[in-house]
Scaffold this motif. Structure first.
Motif, PDB file in Angstrom:
ATOM      1  N   GLY A 141      29.452  33.969  59.887  1.00 29.42           N
ATOM      2  CA  GLY A 141      30.342  33.586  61.311  1.00 29.42           C
ATOM      3  C   GLY A 141      29.993  34.717  62.267  1.00 29.42           C
ATOM      4  N   LYS A 142      29.156  35.262  61.746  1.00 26.80           N
ATOM      5  CA  LYS A 142      29.126  36.836  63.008  1.00 26.80           C
ATOM      6  C   LYS A 142      28.607  36.025  63.947  1.00 26.80           C
ATOM      7  CE  LYS A 142      26.621  40.352  62.093  1.00 26.80           C
ATOM      8  NZ  LYS A 142      25.420  41.637  61.102  1.00 26.80           N
ATOM      9  N   LEU A 143      27.643  35.801  63.954  1.00 22.07           N
ATOM     10  CA  LEU A 143      26.174  35.808  64.579  1.00 22.07           C
ATOM     11  C   LEU A 143      27.775  34.300  65.400  1.00 22.07           C
ATOM     12  CD1 LEU A 143      23.066  34.830  63.235  1.00 22.07           C
ATOM     13  CD2 LEU A 143      24.247  37.047  64.668  1.00 22.07           C
ATOM     14  N   ARG A 144      27.560  33.062  64.919  1.00 21.29           N
ATOM     15  CA  ARG A 144      29.210  32.117  65.934  1.00 21.29           C
ATOM     16  C   ARG A 144      29.768  32.930  66.103  1.00 21.29           C
ATOM     17  NH1 ARG A 144      29.426  28.275  60.757  1.00 21.29           N
ATOM     18  NH2 ARG A 144      28.984  30.259  59.564  1.00 21.29           N
ATOM     19  N   ARG A 145      30.799  33.871  66.315  1.00 12.83           N
ATOM     20  CA  ARG A 145      31.591  34.753  66.544  1.00 12.83           C
ATOM     21  C   ARG A 145      30.840  34.949  67.778  1.00 12.83           C
ATOM     22  NH1 ARG A 145      36.196  31.901  65.056  1.00 12.83           N
ATOM     23  NH2 ARG A 145      37.093  32.071  63.447  1.00 12.83           N
ATOM     24  N   GLY A 146      29.738  35.699  67.520  1.00 14.02           N
ATOM     25  CA  GLY A 146      29.020  36.263  68.423  1.00 14.02           C
ATOM     26  C   GLY A 146      28.912  35.171  69.692  1.00 14.02           C
ATOM     27  N   GLN A 147      29.108  33.997  69.039  1.00  8.47           N
ATOM     28  CA  GLN A 147      28.346  32.929  70.696  1.00  8.47           C
ATOM     29  C   GLN A 147      29.734  32.838  71.181  1.00  8.47           C
ATOM     30  OE1 GLN A 147      26.801  29.565  69.246  1.00  8.47           O
ATOM     31  NE2 GLN A 147      26.021  29.598  70.904  1.00  8.47           N
ATOM     32  N   GLU A 148      30.667  32.546  70.920  1.00  8.10           N
ATOM     33  CA  GLU A 148      32.194  32.784  70.449  1.00  8.10           C
ATOM     34  C   GLU A 148      32.701  33.148  71.701  1.00  8.10           C
ATOM     35  OE1 GLU A 148      37.417  31.674  69.047  1.00  8.10           O
ATOM     36  OE2 GLU A 148      34.849  31.438  67.524  1.00  8.10           O
ATOM     37  N   ALA A 149      32.453  34.597  71.870  1.00 10.49           N
ATOM     38  CA  ALA A 149      32.924  35.663  72.000  1.00 10.49           C
ATOM     39  C   ALA A 149      31.763  35.589  73.604  1.00 10.49           C
ATOM     40  CB  ALA A 149      32.621  37.499  72.103  1.00 10.49           C
ATOM     41  N   VAL A 293      40.277  34.860  74.225  1.00  9.24           N
ATOM     42  CA  VAL A 293      39.650  34.480  73.545  1.00  9.24           C
ATOM     43  C   VAL A 293      38.117  35.230  73.033  1.00  9.24           C
ATOM     44  CG1 VAL A 293      38.413  32.141  73.233  1.00  9.24           C
ATOM     45  CG2 VAL A 293      39.773  32.233  74.121  1.00  9.24           C
ATOM     46  N   ALA A 294      37.810  36.468  73.571  1.00 10.22           N
ATOM     47  CA  ALA A 294      36.652  36.804  73.639  1.00 10.22           C
ATOM     48  C   ALA A 294      37.185  38.303  71.981  1.00 10.22           C
ATOM     49  CB  ALA A 294      35.904  37.656  74.244  1.00 10.22           C
ATOM     50  N   ALA A 295      38.863  38.134  72.674  1.00 11.15           N
ATOM     51  CA  ALA A 295      38.382  39.830  71.575  1.00 11.15           C
ATOM     52  C   ALA A 295      39.019  38.810  70.343  1.00 11.15           C
ATOM     53  CB  ALA A 295      40.493  40.211  72.402  1.00 11.15           C
ATOM     54  N   ASN A 296      39.646  37.595  70.466  1.00 14.19           N
ATOM     55  CA  ASN A 296      40.352  37.364  69.036  1.00 14.19           C
ATOM     56  C   ASN A 296      38.799  37.095  68.565  1.00 14.19           C
ATOM     57  OD1 ASN A 296      42.515  35.514  68.025  1.00 14.19           O
ATOM     58  ND2 ASN A 296      40.338  34.048  67.339  1.00 14.19           N
ATOM     59  N   ALA A 297      37.464  36.512  68.666  1.00 12.07           N
ATOM     60  CA  ALA A 297      36.440  36.629  68.148  1.00 12.07           C
ATOM     61  C   ALA A 297      35.670  37.347  67.733  1.00 12.07           C
ATOM     62  CB  ALA A 297      35.190  35.464  69.135  1.00 12.07           C
ATOM     63  N   GLN A 298      35.521  38.840  68.615  1.00 17.07           N
ATOM     64  CA  GLN A 298      36.023  39.689  67.745  1.00 17.07           C
ATOM     65  C   GLN A 298      35.471  40.081  66.823  1.00 17.07           C
ATOM     66  OE1 GLN A 298      33.170  42.036  69.024  1.00 17.07           O
ATOM     67  NE2 GLN A 298      32.586  40.254  70.922  1.00 17.07           N
ATOM     68  N   ILE A 299      37.338  39.950  65.671  1.00 23.54           N
ATOM     69  CA  ILE A 299      37.490  40.334  65.052  1.00 23.54           C
ATOM     70  C   ILE A 299      37.063  39.707  63.752  1.00 23.54           C
ATOM     71  CG2 ILE A 299      39.944  39.909  63.439  1.00 23.54           C
ATOM     72  CD1 ILE A 299      41.716  39.832  65.959  1.00 23.54           C
ATOM     73  N   GLY A 300      36.442  38.534  64.036  1.00 16.88           N
ATOM     74  CA  GLY A 300      35.939  37.979  63.070  1.00 16.88           C
ATOM     75  C   GLY A 300      34.268  38.659  62.791  1.00 16.88           C
ATOM     76  N   ILE A 301      33.715  38.589  64.157  1.00 11.31           N
ATOM     77  CA  ILE A 301      32.200  40.121  63.742  1.00 11.31           C
ATOM     78  C   ILE A 301      32.075  41.204  63.215  1.00 11.31           C
ATOM     79  CG2 ILE A 301      30.777  40.837  64.713  1.00 11.31           C
ATOM     80  CD1 ILE A 301      31.569  39.813  67.753  1.00 11.31           C
ATOM     81  N   ALA A 302      33.695  41.840  63.379  1.00 12.77           N
ATOM     82  CA  ALA A 302      34.124  42.937  62.194  1.00 12.77           C
ATOM     83  C   ALA A 302      34.535  42.442  60.610  1.00 12.77           C
ATOM     84  CB  ALA A 302      35.951  43.975  63.088  1.00 12.77           C
ATOM     85  N   ARG A 303      35.491  41.695  60.609  1.00 14.13           N
ATOM     86  CA  ARG A 303      34.892  41.152  59.472  1.00 14.13           C
ATOM     87  C   ARG A 303      33.857  41.020  58.585  1.00 14.13           C
ATOM     88  NH1 ARG A 303      40.500  37.681  59.521  1.00 14.13           N
ATOM     89  NH2 ARG A 303      42.666  39.125  59.880  1.00 14.13           N
ATOM     90  N   ALA A 304      32.609  40.289  59.866  1.00 11.35           N
ATOM     91  CA  ALA A 304      31.825  40.224  59.014  1.00 11.35           C
ATOM     92  C   ALA A 304      31.027  41.482  58.138  1.00 11.35           C
ATOM     93  CB  ALA A 304      31.598  38.863  59.274  1.00 11.35           C
ATOM     94  N   GLN A 305      31.653  42.571  58.855  1.00  7.14           N
ATOM     95  CA  GLN A 305      29.889  43.619  58.833  1.00  7.14           C
ATOM     96  C   GLN A 305      30.644  44.157  57.379  1.00  7.14           C
ATOM     97  OE1 GLN A 305      30.545  46.044  62.283  1.00  7.14           O
ATOM     98  NE2 GLN A 305      28.979  45.033  63.123  1.00  7.14           N
ATOM     99  N   GLN A 306      32.189  44.207  56.702  1.00  5.02           N
ATOM    100  CA  GLN A 306      32.508  44.107  55.822  1.00  5.02           C
ATOM    101  C   GLN A 306      31.493  43.410  54.293  1.00  5.02           C
ATOM    102  OE1 GLN A 306      36.471  43.867  57.315  1.00  5.02           O
ATOM    103  NE2 GLN A 306      36.496  45.707  55.499  1.00  5.02           N
ATOM    104  N   LEU A 307      30.923  42.354  54.646  1.00  9.74           N
ATOM    105  CA  LEU A 307      30.194  41.349  53.695  1.00  9.74           C
ATOM    106  C   LEU A 307      29.332  41.065  53.594  1.00  9.74           C
ATOM    107  CD1 LEU A 307      32.552  37.929  54.830  1.00  9.74           C
ATOM    108  CD2 LEU A 307      33.570  40.323  53.478  1.00  9.74           C
ATOM    109  N   PRO A 308      28.260  41.138  52.931  1.00  2.60           N
ATOM    110  CA  PRO A 308      27.454  41.069  52.539  1.00  2.60           C
ATOM    111  C   PRO A 308      26.513  39.895  53.370  1.00  2.60           C
ATOM    112  CG  PRO A 308      27.757  40.637  50.369  1.00  2.60           C
ATOM    113  CD  PRO A 308      29.445  40.527  51.728  1.00  2.60           C
TER     114      PRO A 308
END
Length: 469
Positions: A141-149, A293-308
């Motif tokens: 969901g990195k890209l979807r979180r980016g769209q959300e932000a 809302v945007a700052a909340n979505a950025q957490i998901g983007i950062a977490r997704a970068q730790q995953l494959p």
């Protein structure tokens, strides 16, 4: 290859976005405003609230500001920028397909260590054309979180423009009422100057007749000079306010004719409503929430970068040594590949980014809380100021009337020889101060009504953002 986009969509739909989903923070708000306890109705503020003052000049100034003000134009440009960013974030969810055409001609050397077989041409042509793509599957969901932000920031820019528009209308109204107040103060001061000039002429006649003293003449001249200096200072203040209005309205050659402050009606006070309605009525609060809302979505983007990271790579096309066989049978080429990348050792870099994103979300939450608390305070302050200035107007009226009577009595006593000129001088100053205080209180009452309109959202309505694929 034909099923590539379908496969990507199926894989994407089966993945859940990491990171926290947004929930509006729960804030403890009072059940009512202290100055309007028991009010249960939502404030019915008109979007064009400045028209309630029934002043065509004010209406024209606000219209000019909305059309020509530089701050409002910058806010509109920021909307265009965030909309473009939102479209870019939405496009990242789909594959990018590139057309590549690479014709080239090459020659090999016959003098290499490996002999060239007889009959092999040293020069050759190669024509290659492909449709290629590289697509990251949004498993986490990195890209979807980016769209959300991006969507939250696009909404926030719209609310930001509305904040500018509401503040702009308020500044124009406040400046206009200040101008009208100065016009009325100038009229009062001119009348006071004329009265003091008449008194000065009277003192000179009495001095010539041996009735008045040089002290009386000096005091009368000082009183007249004080009124003249006061009039010049009011003219200076009016010019500065007019310059400010010209900048707000985007018309540097603006000249506002003198008007009458007391002719402006004070609009009816709208019901204050419940504090909780401010969360949806004020664009600045909504803007602050979208930033959260945007700052909340950025957490998901950062977490997704730790995953494959899983990506698909492919191309489809044709390659031939001659143009005549370029589109013929046997010249087709294709590639379909799967890539997997997993951070193994980053020395805590990605976790630090996640922690930083969480810290920014905490900051945004605190900022949102502050914006709500500020909104509540501004409504309460505006209600207090409006109530107090309205209640004080009767007292200022009585004070001005009493001061006028005292001045008339002092002049009569002085002309009859029953009192010294100092009594007249004191009565003149008191009357002038009382008249100006009444006018300033009327300006404060108008200003408080504008503050209340602004703090209640000024009739603002939330404009929905059209979803972008």
């Amino acid at each position: 290859m034909k099923n590539f986009p379908l496969l990507a969509c199926v894989l994407l739909a089966s993945c859940a976005a990491v990171g926290p989903d947004y929930e509006r923070p729960k804030l403890e708000l009072p059940s009512s405003y202290g100055e309007a306890a028991g009010s249960e109705a939502a404030a019915a503020v008109r979007p064009d609230w400045w028209t309630l003052y029934n002043d065509p000049q004010l209406d024209r100034l606000v219209a000019s500001a909305f059309e020509r003000n530089a701050d409002l134009r910058m806010a509109a440009a920021r909307i265009e920028e965030t909309d473009a960013n939102l479209r870019e974030a939405g496009a990242a969810l789909f594959p990018e397909v590139d057309l590549n055409f690479t014709p080239n001609r090459s020659r090999i050397s016959p003098n290499t260590a490996t002999p060239i077989p007889p009959g092999v041409p040293l020069s050759r042509n190669d024509y290659r054309m492909t449709l290629s793509t590289t697509f990251e599957i949004d498993f986490w969901g990195k890209l979807r979180r980016g769209q959300e932000a991006a969507r939250a920031l696009a909404l926030g820019s719209r609310y930001g423009r509305d904040v500018v528009a509401l503040s702009l209308a308020g500044l124009v109204a406040q400046g206009y009422f200040a101008l009208r107040s100065l016009d009325a103060q100038v009229a009062v001061t001119r009348s006071s100057l004329a009265t003091r000039e008449e008194t000065l002429d009277m003192v000179r006649r009495r001095l010539a007749g041996g009735i008045a003293s040089e002290l009386d003449l000096a005091q009368a001249e000082g009183a007249r000079a004080d009124a003249a200096a006061q009039l010049k200072d009011l003219a200076r203040q009016r010019a500065l306010i007019e310059h400010q209005l010209a900048t707000l309205a985007g018309r540097l050659d603006l000249a506002v004719p003198a008007g009458e402050l007391l002719a402006l009606p004070v609009p009816p006070v709208p019901p204050a409503g419940l504090p909780s309605t401010l969360l949806d009525r004020r664009p600045d609060v909504r803007q602050s929430e979208e930033q959260l809302v945007a700052a909340n979505a950025q957490i998901g983007i950062a977490r997704a970068q730790q995953l494959p990271t899983v990506s698909l790579t492919g191309y489809l096309g044709s390659e031939s040594g001659t143009l005549s066989k370029f589109l013929g049978g046997g010249s087709g080429i294709f590639l379909l590949g799967l890539g997997l990348a997993q951070p193994i050792f980053d020395a805590g870099r990605y976790q630090a980014r996640t922690d930083a994103a969480a810290a920014r979300q905490h900051q945004a939450a605190a900022s949102y809380q502050k914006s709500v608390e500020t909104a509540f305070r501004e409504v309460a302050d505006a209600l207090t100021n409006l109530r107090q200035s309205t209640a004080s107007e009767e007292d200022y009226t009585a004070r001005a009337q009493a001061a006028r009577r005292a001045l008339a009595a002092a002049r009569t006593r002085y002309e009859s020889g029953y009192s010294a000129y100092l009594e007249v001088l004191d009565a003149q100053r008191t009357a002038n101060d009382a008249e100006l205080a009444y006018l300033r209180n009327r300006q404060a009452r108008l200003a408080a009504s504008v503050d209340l309109m602004k703090s209640l959202g000024g009739g603002w309505k939330d404009a929905k953002l059209v979803d972008t694929p």
